[in-house]
Write an enzyme that holds these catalytic residues in place. Structure first.
Site, PDB file in Angstrom:
ATOM      1  N   GLY A 196       0.839  -1.193   0.000  1.00 48.94           N
ATOM      2  CA  GLY A 196       0.000   0.000   0.000  1.00 48.94           C
ATOM      3  C   GLY A 196       0.872   1.240   0.000  1.00 48.94           C
ATOM      4  N   CYS A 197       0.373   2.289   0.598  1.00 45.67           N
ATOM      5  CA  CYS A 197       1.102   3.553   0.652  1.00 45.67           C
ATOM      6  C   CYS A 197       2.436   3.367   1.373  1.00 45.67           C
ATOM      7  CB  CYS A 197       0.247   4.593   1.379  1.00 45.67           C
ATOM      8  SG  CYS A 197       1.105   6.142   1.653  1.00 45.67           S
ATOM      9  N   PHE A 198       3.510   3.821   0.754  1.00 46.10           N
ATOM     10  CA  PHE A 198       4.824   3.606   1.372  1.00 46.10           C
ATOM     11  C   PHE A 198       5.000   4.381   2.664  1.00 46.10           C
ATOM     12  CE2 PHE A 198       6.483   6.050  -2.613  1.00 46.10           C
ATOM     13  CZ  PHE A 198       5.999   7.273  -2.171  1.00 46.10           C
TER      14      PHE A 198
END
Length: 163
Positions: A9-11
């Site tokens: 997902g979002c880093f």
């Protein structure tokens, strides 16, 4: 020193948790395995580059093993949702492990085989990695008061570290 590449997902969320793990030497948020050179965040958001948002994890293998990193990775994201983590949708948010050697590949595959049949995590050889823009690095620590950090990252940290 060893290196691992995880997309969950979002880093920003992945980075925030791994920053707090003993044995981690350095983290770099970035993009990997797409079809364009030197992509920007704006390119990635269009969803047409093929890159995944990843965190490059440099770690001391004498303090933490790749297997323990895998355990953490699978605990901090949902490996059963295809191209999505929470409200973040698109192939750039896919669940993936980008291995750099046969040992990492085998460990990742073996762990997935022990899990549910619903796992969609890709295990793919690392082809290329491009560091994300500077403002993405150390994002949570540099932006504690931002709504995304308070509403999404902070609860993930609290949940993981309260166990």
């Amino acid at each position: 020193m060893q290196t691992a590449y995880f997309s969950g997902g979002c880093f920003w969320c992945v980075e925030a948790i791994f920053q707090r793990i003993v044995g981690i030497i350095k983290l770099t948020s970035g993009y990997c395995n797409g079809n364009t050179s030197n992509p920007t965040y704006q390119d990635i958001c269009l969803g047409v580059t093929g890159h995944a948002e990843v965190v490059k994890i440099e770690f001391d293998e004498f303090k933490i093993s790749f297997k323990v990193l895998l355990d953490i990775f699978f605990e901090i994201h949902n490996p059963t949702t295809l191209n999505q983590q929470g409200n973040d949708r698109g192939t750039q948010y896919r669940s993936a492990i980008f291995y750099i050697n046969n040992k990492q590949q085998l460990q990742a595959i073996n762990m997935i085989n022990l899990m549910s049949d619903n796992i969609v995590t890709q295990v793919t050889k690392l082809d290329c990695f491009y560091p994300a823009e500077d403002y993405h690095q150390n994002y949570f620590n540099n932006n504690l008061s931002k709504p995304y950090c308070q509403m999404l990252i902070r609860p993930k940290l609290d949940k993981y570290f309260s166990q």
